[in-house]
Design an enzyme around this catalytic site. Structure first.
Site, mmCIF file in Angstrom:
data_model
loop_
_atom_site.group_PDB
_atom_site.id
_atom_site.type_symbol
_atom_site.label_atom_id
_atom_site.label_comp_id
_atom_site.label_asym_id
_atom_site.label_seq_id
_atom_site.Cartn_x
_atom_site.Cartn_y
_atom_site.Cartn_z
ATOM 1 N N TYR A 1 -16.045 -0.570 6.622
ATOM 2 C CA TYR A 1 -14.599 -0.309 6.830
ATOM 3 C C TYR A 1 -14.699 -0.532 8.359
ATOM 4 O O TYR A 1 -13.452 -1.338 8.926
ATOM 5 C CB TYR A 1 -14.411 1.349 6.683
ATOM 6 C CG TYR A 1 -13.254 1.576 6.943
ATOM 7 C CD1 TYR A 1 -12.009 1.182 6.197
ATOM 8 C CD2 TYR A 1 -12.869 2.612 7.787
ATOM 9 C CE1 TYR A 1 -10.672 1.717 6.427
ATOM 10 C CE2 TYR A 1 -11.784 3.108 8.179
ATOM 11 C CZ TYR A 1 -10.506 2.870 7.589
ATOM 12 O OH TYR A 1 -9.161 3.225 7.791
ATOM 13 N N GLY B 1 -0.032 4.911 -1.213
ATOM 14 C CA GLY B 1 -1.099 5.636 -0.425
ATOM 15 C C GLY B 1 -0.649 6.761 0.333
ATOM 16 O O GLY B 1 0.570 7.202 0.223
ATOM 17 N N GLN B 2 -1.648 7.390 1.054
ATOM 18 C CA GLN B 2 -1.297 8.690 2.018
ATOM 19 C C GLN B 2 -0.407 8.463 2.821
ATOM 20 O O GLN B 2 0.421 9.262 2.956
ATOM 21 C CB GLN B 2 -2.628 9.175 2.428
ATOM 22 C CG GLN B 2 -2.599 10.734 3.197
ATOM 23 C CD GLN B 2 -3.848 11.030 3.847
ATOM 24 O OE1 GLN B 2 -4.501 10.024 4.159
ATOM 25 N NE2 GLN B 2 -3.746 12.134 4.348
ATOM 26 N N GLY C 1 0.956 -1.096 -0.113
ATOM 27 C CA GLY C 1 -0.051 0.117 -0.077
ATOM 28 C C GLY C 1 0.833 1.145 -0.016
ATOM 29 O O GLY C 1 0.590 2.339 0.337
ATOM 30 N N LYS D 1 -12.291 -3.353 10.247
ATOM 31 C CA LYS D 1 -11.218 -2.861 11.015
ATOM 32 C C LYS D 1 -11.110 -3.739 12.616
ATOM 33 O O LYS D 1 -10.064 -4.190 13.215
ATOM 34 C CB LYS D 1 -11.004 -1.449 11.386
ATOM 35 C CG LYS D 1 -10.482 -0.648 9.953
ATOM 36 C CD LYS D 1 -9.067 -1.007 9.907
ATOM 37 C CE LYS D 1 -8.351 -0.179 8.684
ATOM 38 N NZ LYS D 1 -7.276 -0.670 8.210
ATOM 39 N N ASP E 1 2.682 -2.161 -4.485
ATOM 40 C CA ASP E 1 1.072 -1.496 -4.159
ATOM 41 C C ASP E 1 0.306 -2.112 -5.479
ATOM 42 O O ASP E 1 1.248 -2.555 -6.438
ATOM 43 C CB ASP E 1 1.149 0.022 -4.398
ATOM 44 C CG ASP E 1 -0.100 0.710 -3.931
ATOM 45 O OD1 ASP E 1 -0.188 1.218 -2.911
ATOM 46 O OD2 ASP E 1 -1.191 0.449 -4.691
HETATM 47 P P1 NAD Z 1 -4.808 4.938 0.980
HETATM 48 O O1 NAD Z 1 -6.128 4.845 0.178
HETATM 49 O O2 NAD Z 1 -4.248 6.366 0.609
HETATM 50 O O3 NAD Z 1 -3.518 4.058 0.211
HETATM 51 C C1 NAD Z 1 -3.891 2.581 0.287
HETATM 52 C C2 NAD Z 1 -3.022 2.070 -0.755
HETATM 53 O O4 NAD Z 1 -3.420 0.366 -0.963
HETATM 54 C C3 NAD Z 1 -3.593 2.611 -2.417
HETATM 55 O O5 NAD Z 1 -2.203 3.189 -2.777
HETATM 56 C C4 NAD Z 1 -4.084 1.392 -2.959
HETATM 57 O O6 NAD Z 1 -3.422 1.426 -4.176
HETATM 58 C C5 NAD Z 1 -3.210 0.314 -2.389
HETATM 59 N N1 NAD Z 1 -4.286 -0.928 -2.597
HETATM 60 C C6 NAD Z 1 -5.266 -1.167 -2.469
HETATM 61 N N2 NAD Z 1 -5.784 -2.180 -2.818
HETATM 62 C C7 NAD Z 1 -4.704 -3.064 -2.827
HETATM 63 C C8 NAD Z 1 -4.369 -4.468 -3.022
HETATM 64 N N3 NAD Z 1 -5.333 -5.238 -3.266
HETATM 65 N N4 NAD Z 1 -3.028 -4.798 -3.136
HETATM 66 C C9 NAD Z 1 -2.021 -3.991 -2.939
HETATM 67 N N5 NAD Z 1 -2.229 -2.574 -2.888
HETATM 68 C C10 NAD Z 1 -3.479 -2.059 -2.672
HETATM 69 O O7 NAD Z 1 -4.899 4.734 2.438
HETATM 70 P P2 NAD Z 1 -4.012 5.360 3.375
HETATM 71 O O8 NAD Z 1 -4.655 6.637 3.924
HETATM 72 O O9 NAD Z 1 -2.511 5.453 3.126
HETATM 73 O O10 NAD Z 1 -4.433 4.383 4.797
HETATM 74 C C11 NAD Z 1 -3.586 3.134 5.006
HETATM 75 C C12 NAD Z 1 -4.006 2.279 6.036
HETATM 76 O O11 NAD Z 1 -4.116 3.217 7.315
HETATM 77 C C13 NAD Z 1 -5.321 1.764 5.653
HETATM 78 O O12 NAD Z 1 -5.443 0.569 6.178
HETATM 79 C C14 NAD Z 1 -6.250 2.579 6.281
HETATM 80 O O13 NAD Z 1 -7.535 1.851 6.836
HETATM 81 C C15 NAD Z 1 -5.587 3.025 7.615
HETATM 82 N N6 NAD Z 1 -5.924 4.388 8.127
HETATM 83 C C16 NAD Z 1 -5.752 5.362 7.407
HETATM 84 C C17 NAD Z 1 -6.135 6.637 7.940
HETATM 85 C C18 NAD Z 1 -5.998 7.849 7.120
HETATM 86 O O14 NAD Z 1 -6.525 8.948 7.776
HETATM 87 N N7 NAD Z 1 -5.337 7.961 6.073
HETATM 88 C C19 NAD Z 1 -6.858 6.753 9.219
HETATM 89 C C20 NAD Z 1 -6.937 5.613 10.023
HETATM 90 C C21 NAD Z 1 -6.573 4.132 9.308
HETATM 91 C C1 AKB Z 2 -11.308 7.407 6.927
HETATM 92 O O1 AKB Z 2 -11.855 8.384 7.031
HETATM 93 O O2 AKB Z 2 -11.920 6.383 6.472
HETATM 94 C C2 AKB Z 2 -10.062 7.054 7.502
HETATM 95 C C3 AKB Z 2 -10.103 6.823 8.849
HETATM 96 C C4 AKB Z 2 -10.244 7.768 9.925
HETATM 97 O O3 AKB Z 2 -10.056 5.446 9.090
HETATM 98 N N1 AKB Z 2 -9.475 8.498 7.443
#
Ligand code: NAD
Ligand code: AKB
Length: 320
Positions: free
Chosen positions: A141, A11-12, A8, A145, A34
């Site tokens: 979601y 991603g962000q 991943g 989780k 990814d």
């Molecule tokens: P994001 O959506 O920006 O990045 C996720 C990445 O996973 C993407 O680049 C996507 O291409 C990749 N992906 C999706 N399906 C895939 C697959 N089958 N195989 C390989 N790669 C795949 O998400 P993020 O914000 O970077 O979040 C990362 C993790 O952190 C996630 O588990 C998310 O639930 C968790 N999280 C994020 C936040 C937030 O605010 N960003 C908050 C709470 C939890």
């Molecule tokens: C979302 O809004 O889905 C994420 C999170 C808080 O898990 N940023």
């Protein structure tokens, strides 16, 4: 040389986590993976296309690159998951399961998997939500989780897998756009403010949610992963907090720099999701167990966001 795999990675969070891991461990030790290509290739030796659901390909990658530590960030976030529930469930659960199974089979050293404040639901106490409390999420979601947290604890208890997790709040960053979450407004608002355009927010003005600036989240993740195993007392997932803001609070913080900034409100289905989440989080367990301390509050974050984003334009493709 044992290496670290970030799944991943485009991603962000992945974008910034890779950068920091590479600074701390050296770019040769980090492998990014990814399903989708990153906006800009990070400065690491190996970056591969991988579907986390393809267990065989994942196992090969682990062997080929002598991977000992995996950060599995691949997921479908809250807002998008409501539109594609079955696919979201499969990716969120199937990916975790593949990684946990590989960790067990190949005796990997350590696994990181992120949970979220989305594990909490309407029946959870909303203020200073404790580490252990009612968890009855009402989103696809959040359900994924919560199930993931139970699996992490199970694999630790049953098989001794050293898996560690954080319940991230909404994360705010400027290096990569968020990918379909309910808290994404808190990133977009900065882009719009700098474009000198009014921002139409999909949440109500007073919907207050826990948030964190990405540098704090990345530091927390690495600190948790570097803590001695005996300090890690929570094997489901740690509450983690920095500050809580509503859209009106974010706008007020921006107006300290851009006094003419305008915000309007057009709440949609994401308001319903946000309405079930906590207003603030008690993260004292993380502070006690591995000495977590946040650095940024909303105003110090706003200063950096506006400074770093100056001159860039919003790309709304990835957000919902
Ligand atoms: P994001 O959506 O920006 O990045 C996720 C990445 O996973 C993407 O680049 C996507 O291409 C990749 N992906 C999706 N399906 C895939 C697959 N089958 N195989 C390989 N790669 C795949 O998400 P993020 O914000 O970077 O979040 C990362 C993790 O952190 C996630 O588990 C998310 O639930 C968790 N999280 C994020 C936040 C937030 O605010 N960003 C908050 C709470 C939890
Ligand atoms: C979302 O809004 O889905 C994420 C999170 C808080 O898990 N940023």
């Amino acid at each position: 040389m044992s290496r670290i795999l970030v799944i991943g990675a485009a991603g962000q969070i992945g974008t910034e986590l890779i950068e920091q891991l590479s600074i701390q461990y050296g770019k040769d030790r980090i492998v990014g993976a990814d399903l989708n290509p990153p906006d800009a290739l990070p400065d690491i030796r190996d970056y591969v296309k991988l579907d986390v659901l393809d267990k065989e390909a994942l196992a090969q990658l682990v062997d080929q690159h002598e991977i000992k530590i995996i950060y599995n960030l691949a997921a479908v976030l809250s807002a998008t998951a409501e539109r594609i529930p079955e696919k979201a469930w499969n990716i969120n659960m199937g990916g975790l399961f593949n990684v946990l199974e590989l960790a067990r089979e190949k005796e990997l050293e350590r696994i990181f998997w992120p949970s979220s404040i989305a594990v909490f639901g309407n029946s959870t106490p909303k203020a200073d939500t404790p580490q252990q409390t009612i968890t009855e999420p009402s989103t696809v979601y959040g359900i994924s989780k919560l199930a993931g947290e139970r699996w992490c604890e199970y694999y630790h208890e049953k098989y001794g897998v050293d898996v560690r997790s954080i319940r991230y709040p909404g994360l705010i960053s400027y290096k990569a756009l968020p990918g379909g979450g309910t808290t994404d407004y808190a990133v977009e608002i900065y882009y719009k403010a700098l474009e000198e355009k009014p921002f139409q927010c999909f949440l109500n003005p007073d919907t207050r949610l826990p948030m964190m600036f990405m540098p704090d989240a990345v530091r927390a993740t690495i600190e948790l992963m570097q803590a001695p195993p005996e300090n890690i007392k929570v094997r489901s997932s740690y509450n983690l907090a920095a500050f809580s803001i509503s859209p009106a609070d974010a706008a007020e913080s921006i107006r300290k720099h851009l006094p003419d900034f305008e915000i309007t409100y057009e709440p949609d289905y994401r308001e319903q999701i946000a309405g079930t989440w906590p207003h603030s989080i008690d993260d004292s367990k993380a502070r006690e167990d591995w000495n977590w301390q946040h650095e940024y509050d909303v105003d110090s974050m706003t200063e950096v966001m506006l400074r770093e984003l100056s001159g860039t334009r919003v790309n709304s493709n990835q957000s919902d």
